[in-house]
Design a protein around this motif. Structure first.
Motif, short mmCIF file in Angstrom:
data_model
loop_
_atom_site.label_atom_id
_atom_site.label_comp_id
_atom_site.label_asym_id
_atom_site.label_seq_id
_atom_site.Cartn_x
_atom_site.Cartn_y
_atom_site.Cartn_z
N LEU A 377 -18.22 10.49 6.79
CA LEU A 377 -17.08 10.05 7.89
C LEU A 377 -16.75 8.94 8.00
O LEU A 377 -17.85 8.05 8.01
CB LEU A 377 -17.30 11.13 9.19
CG LEU A 377 -17.15 12.69 9.05
CD1 LEU A 377 -17.68 13.20 10.24
CD2 LEU A 377 -16.00 13.09 8.53
N ILE A 378 -15.62 8.42 8.32
CA ILE A 378 -15.43 6.84 8.70
C ILE A 378 -15.18 6.70 10.03
O ILE A 378 -14.28 7.77 10.69
CB ILE A 378 -14.18 6.39 7.78
CG1 ILE A 378 -14.12 6.57 6.15
CG2 ILE A 378 -13.77 5.03 8.29
CD1 ILE A 378 -13.25 6.21 5.36
N GLU A 379 -15.74 5.75 10.79
CA GLU A 379 -15.61 5.63 12.11
C GLU A 379 -13.98 4.98 12.34
O GLU A 379 -13.61 4.20 11.86
CB GLU A 379 -16.45 4.55 12.36
CG GLU A 379 -16.58 4.45 14.09
CD GLU A 379 -17.67 3.40 14.56
OE1 GLU A 379 -17.47 2.09 14.31
OE2 GLU A 379 -18.97 3.94 14.63
N LYS A 380 -13.33 5.71 13.18
CA LYS A 380 -11.88 5.55 13.52
C LYS A 380 -11.74 3.97 14.20
O LYS A 380 -10.80 3.41 13.89
CB LYS A 380 -11.60 6.66 14.41
CG LYS A 380 -10.06 6.24 14.85
CD LYS A 380 -9.69 7.27 15.80
CE LYS A 380 -8.05 7.09 16.31
NZ LYS A 380 -7.65 8.28 17.34
N SER A 381 -12.92 3.56 14.83
CA SER A 381 -12.50 2.20 15.60
C SER A 381 -12.75 1.15 14.43
O SER A 381 -11.63 0.03 14.43
CB SER A 381 -13.75 2.01 16.46
OG SER A 381 -15.09 2.22 15.88
N SER A 382 -13.30 1.32 13.28
CA SER A 382 -13.30 0.48 12.15
C SER A 382 -11.77 0.33 11.64
O SER A 382 -11.56 -0.69 11.15
CB SER A 382 -14.28 0.74 11.21
OG SER A 382 -14.14 1.76 10.54
N ILE A 383 -11.39 1.40 11.53
CA ILE A 383 -9.94 1.60 10.83
C ILE A 383 -9.00 0.99 11.72
O ILE A 383 -8.11 0.15 11.30
CB ILE A 383 -9.56 3.27 10.72
CG1 ILE A 383 -10.51 4.05 9.86
CG2 ILE A 383 -8.20 3.27 10.03
CD1 ILE A 383 -10.40 5.46 9.89
N VAL A 384 -9.06 1.23 13.15
CA VAL A 384 -8.14 0.41 14.14
C VAL A 384 -8.27 -0.91 14.01
O VAL A 384 -7.34 -1.72 14.06
CB VAL A 384 -8.45 0.99 15.23
CG1 VAL A 384 -7.60 0.21 16.53
CG2 VAL A 384 -8.11 2.74 15.54
N THR A 385 -9.55 -1.42 14.05
CA THR A 385 -10.13 -2.84 13.87
C THR A 385 -9.33 -3.33 12.53
O THR A 385 -8.59 -4.66 12.60
CB THR A 385 -11.43 -3.18 13.85
OG1 THR A 385 -11.99 -2.55 15.03
CG2 THR A 385 -11.68 -4.61 13.90
N TYR A 386 -9.37 -2.67 11.57
CA TYR A 386 -8.88 -3.15 10.15
C TYR A 386 -7.18 -3.45 10.22
O TYR A 386 -6.58 -4.40 9.90
CB TYR A 386 -9.14 -2.45 8.92
CG TYR A 386 -8.42 -2.55 7.92
CD1 TYR A 386 -8.81 -3.70 7.08
CD2 TYR A 386 -7.45 -1.56 7.36
CE1 TYR A 386 -7.97 -3.73 6.00
CE2 TYR A 386 -6.76 -1.75 6.44
CZ TYR A 386 -6.76 -2.83 5.43
OH TYR A 386 -6.15 -2.99 4.54
N LEU A 387 -6.78 -2.00 10.66
CA LEU A 387 -5.30 -2.24 10.86
C LEU A 387 -4.75 -3.48 11.86
O LEU A 387 -3.72 -4.08 11.50
CB LEU A 387 -4.63 -0.77 11.55
CG LEU A 387 -4.99 0.16 10.29
CD1 LEU A 387 -4.51 1.37 11.03
CD2 LEU A 387 -4.40 0.05 9.03
N ASN A 388 -5.37 -3.58 12.98
CA ASN A 388 -5.19 -4.62 13.82
C ASN A 388 -5.21 -6.13 13.19
O ASN A 388 -4.51 -7.07 13.49
CB ASN A 388 -5.98 -4.81 15.21
CG ASN A 388 -5.43 -3.45 16.21
OD1 ASN A 388 -4.53 -2.97 15.85
ND2 ASN A 388 -6.32 -3.08 16.73
N SER A 389 -6.18 -6.14 12.35
CA SER A 389 -6.38 -7.34 11.56
C SER A 389 -5.54 -7.83 10.65
O SER A 389 -5.24 -9.04 10.28
CB SER A 389 -7.94 -7.28 11.05
OG SER A 389 -7.97 -6.74 9.93
N LEU A 390 -4.73 -6.71 10.21
CA LEU A 390 -3.68 -6.82 9.17
C LEU A 390 -2.49 -7.95 9.53
O LEU A 390 -2.08 -8.69 8.64
CB LEU A 390 -3.02 -5.49 8.76
CG LEU A 390 -4.25 -4.52 7.70
CD1 LEU A 390 -3.35 -3.40 7.45
CD2 LEU A 390 -4.42 -5.70 6.43
N LYS A 391 -2.16 -7.79 10.83
CA LYS A 391 -1.11 -8.78 11.17
C LYS A 391 -1.46 -10.13 11.25
O LYS A 391 -0.61 -11.15 11.47
CB LYS A 391 -0.77 -8.12 12.64
CG LYS A 391 -1.48 -7.88 13.56
CD LYS A 391 -1.06 -7.29 14.93
CE LYS A 391 -1.91 -7.29 16.05
NZ LYS A 391 -1.34 -6.50 17.13
#
Length: 603
Positions: A377-391
């Protein structure tokens, strides 16, 4: 049989056997003889619970009729409507909830008024709430279980007088006392309701319904895995599923913990659910039965709090695929740990990209080995951090524009450890260079924090890039110059409303001084360049190089350049020696004189 002439009134919460015993004494009869051939029954059973299937039921009922009064309130059967709602344990509820072959008592209560209280025979009643002591279930002298018939005679077979018992002070916990106060208060109609943490009020029937369901839920569960309470009890034993003694200590622990689960489930309920779902603790069928009980709890009319806690438990579950569980409706967006497929579906990230981000540590993958295989399973917080960093992610070209430097210099800064890249060919193998715009801006602010703001450059200033060009042949590259500005070795000037190195100016004097220092150091360490030698002696550099190559000038140093060429330096001592010689042969034609000198002395 004749009716008892002297009629008595039952005392508060008195049991039927206690009432019969007191009535026989008041009528000067023998307690044993009124039961005829069933006299031995009363010494084996408490008889406070009437089971119509029991062989002694008819004979006992005849004795009850001799009392000439309604006795339903003196029987444990009056609690059946609260305890007999489900056959959850696979056996009759009365074997779980009531004591039938022995009893327990409070010696203080007996001293105050000698009769047996009916609620003492309820298994979950373990404390006298009036005197704040734990009830006695064995003789203090011989440790035998206490028979009700013996208790009414106030003497054990060993001769011990029950009411004379002096109990040592028992350290009852606050949770134990509170649980007993609520349970007994509701059973005896002394309380109307019990409040749970979210403010919901449970009446008697609702509380005892949940109480019994929770009992089934924790039965045979390891105590230490769900409730950190000091003691020697290893597992909860309610339905006789293990070999733990089902004594007063056990039932006191059960009552206390179940009450906590009902009133304050946030603290322990997740532990219980997790233990039940542990495949090493219970077989599949047992887990199903227990989760069926829990389903009745969370779908109870007043079970919203338990359902909320269970939902939160599922949301944070990281060692199971939640979407495979039955009767579970959790949206992927709500979960804290998602499958790779869910990440692709919800966040529109291609699977190949997800695997790359996991490999590079941008997404956190949680791996758990179970008996049925590995859960990934992938930790959701790491997904959010990644998506926020994209901008904030920018490429090499945008980074160079932001810094006001050439793109190649940006890579130099990465290699020199000045700027950190998120991705790049030389960092993690990614095909493109990616940087965090916030980190680049932070570096820019740090490098120019001591710069002076100007309206426009003056004549004593030189542009950063021009200064960089002048110093390149001295092995001072762009990054060296950048580091010197950060350290404050140079006075930097920035045009107002500008913010990068395309608008940075330096002091000409400081650049010239640095240039002079480097030249002096280089001459001392390596020597003069061919061009400098030619200027000094008014000779073409190509002619000097021919002398070097032909070996006429021997005191030289060589340096191989990255492009394969060779740079020659004439040692300082050699040049100074030539200068002294030329002073002996003054001539306007230094070039001709130098050629003659070489022919004559071959120096």
């Amino acid at each position: 049989m004749k009716y008892f002439l002297n009629r008595l009134e039952p005392k508060l919460n008195e049991s039927i056997m206690s009432f019969i015993y007191r009535t026989t004494l008041a009528n000067y009869q023998n307690f044993n003889t009124i039961f005829d051939d069933l006299s031995s029954i009363v010494f084996v059973y408490n008889c406070n619970y009437l089971d119509k299937d029991a062989y002694w039921y008819d004979q006992f009922s005849k004795v009850v009729t001799l009392l000439r009064r309604e006795c339903d309130d003196l029987l444990l059967n009056k609690f059946d409507e609260y305890f007999s709602q489900d056959l959850l344990f696979g056996i009759n509820h009365d074997r779980i909830c009531y004591l039938k072959k022995h009893t327990k008592y409070c010696p203080e209560c007996l001293n105050e008024d000698f009769y047996h209280r009916l609620y003492w025979d309820v298994s979950f009643v373990t404390v006298c709430t009036e005197h704040k002591i734990r009830l006695l279930e064995t003789c203090p002298r011989c440790s035998k279980k206490i028979r009700l018939a013996r208790l009414m005679q106030n003497q054990c077979t060993c001769g011990y007088i029950y009411e004379s018992a002096i109990l040592p002070k028992t350290n009852l916990t606050d949770n134990e006392v509170q649980a007993q106060n609520i349970l007994q208060g509701l059973l005896l109609n002394q309380k109307n309701h019990c409040s749970i943490k979210n403010g919901t009020k449970l009446d008697k029937k609702e509380y005892l319904r949940l109480f019994f369901l929770f009992c089934h839920l924790i039965d045979n569960v390891k105590v230490g895995n769900v409730y950190q309470e000091e003691g020697t009890i290893q597992k909860f034993n309610i339905g006789m599923k293990n070999k733990e003694p089902k004594n007063i200590e056990m039932m006191s622990l059960v009552t206390t913990f179940v009450h906590l689960l009902i009133t304050n489930p946030e603290e322990y309920l997740s532990n219980v659910i997790n233990e039940i779902n542990n495949q090493a603790s219970f077989k599949k069928e047992t887990r199903k039965l227990k989760m069926r009980s829990f389903n009745l709890i969370k779908t109870h009319e007043k079970g919203q709090l338990y359902n909320t806690i269970y939902t939160d438990y599922l949301i944070h579950l990281k060692d199971k695929y939640v979407n495979t569980l039955k009767n579970v409706e959790i949206k992927p967006e709500e979960k804290e740990y998602l499958t790779l497929e869910e990440v692709t579906k919800v966040y529109k990230i291609p699977l190949r990209r997800i695997k790359f981000l996991i490999d590079k540590g941008r997404l956190k993958l949680i791996k758990t080995n179970t008996s049925t295989g590995q859960v990934r399973l992938i930790e959701k917080s790491s997904i959010v951090t990644y998506l926020n960093s994209l901008k904030y992610e920018i490429n090499k070209i945008d980074t160079s524009k932001l810094l006001g430097l050439q793109p190649e210099r940006v890579i130099d800064m990465v290699e020199r450890g000045i700027l950190k890249a998120i991705h790049g060919p030389k960092t993690d193998g990614f095909w493109s260079w990616i940087f965090d715009e916030r980190e680049v801006e932070k570096l820019l602010r740090k490098s120019l924090k001591n710069a002076q703001l100007i309206e426009s450059p003056t004549e004593d200033m030189i542009h950063f890039h021009k200064a960089n060009f002048l110093l390149r042949h001295l092995e001072v590259d762009t990054i060296d110059l950048f580091i010197r500005i950060v350290k404050g070795d140079f006075t930097a000037f920035v045009i107002k409303k500008k913010s990068n190195f395309s608008d940075v100016y330096l002091s000409k004097a400081e650049i010239e001084n640095l240039k002079k220092q480097f030249e002096e150091t280089r001459i001392a360490e390596k020597g003069y360049t061919l061009k400098e030698f030619g200027v000094l002696f008014n000779t073409d550099a190509r002619k000097v190089k021919s002398w070097v190559v032909s070996g006429k000038i021997k005191s030289i140093n060589q340096m191989k350049n990255p492009n394969g060429t060779t740079t020659y330096f004439i040692q300082k001592e050699y040049v100074e020696n030539l200068v002294r010689i030329f002073r002996e042969y003054p001539s306007h034609n230094l070039k001709k004189q130098l050629e003659e000198l070489y022919r004559e002395r071959n120096i």
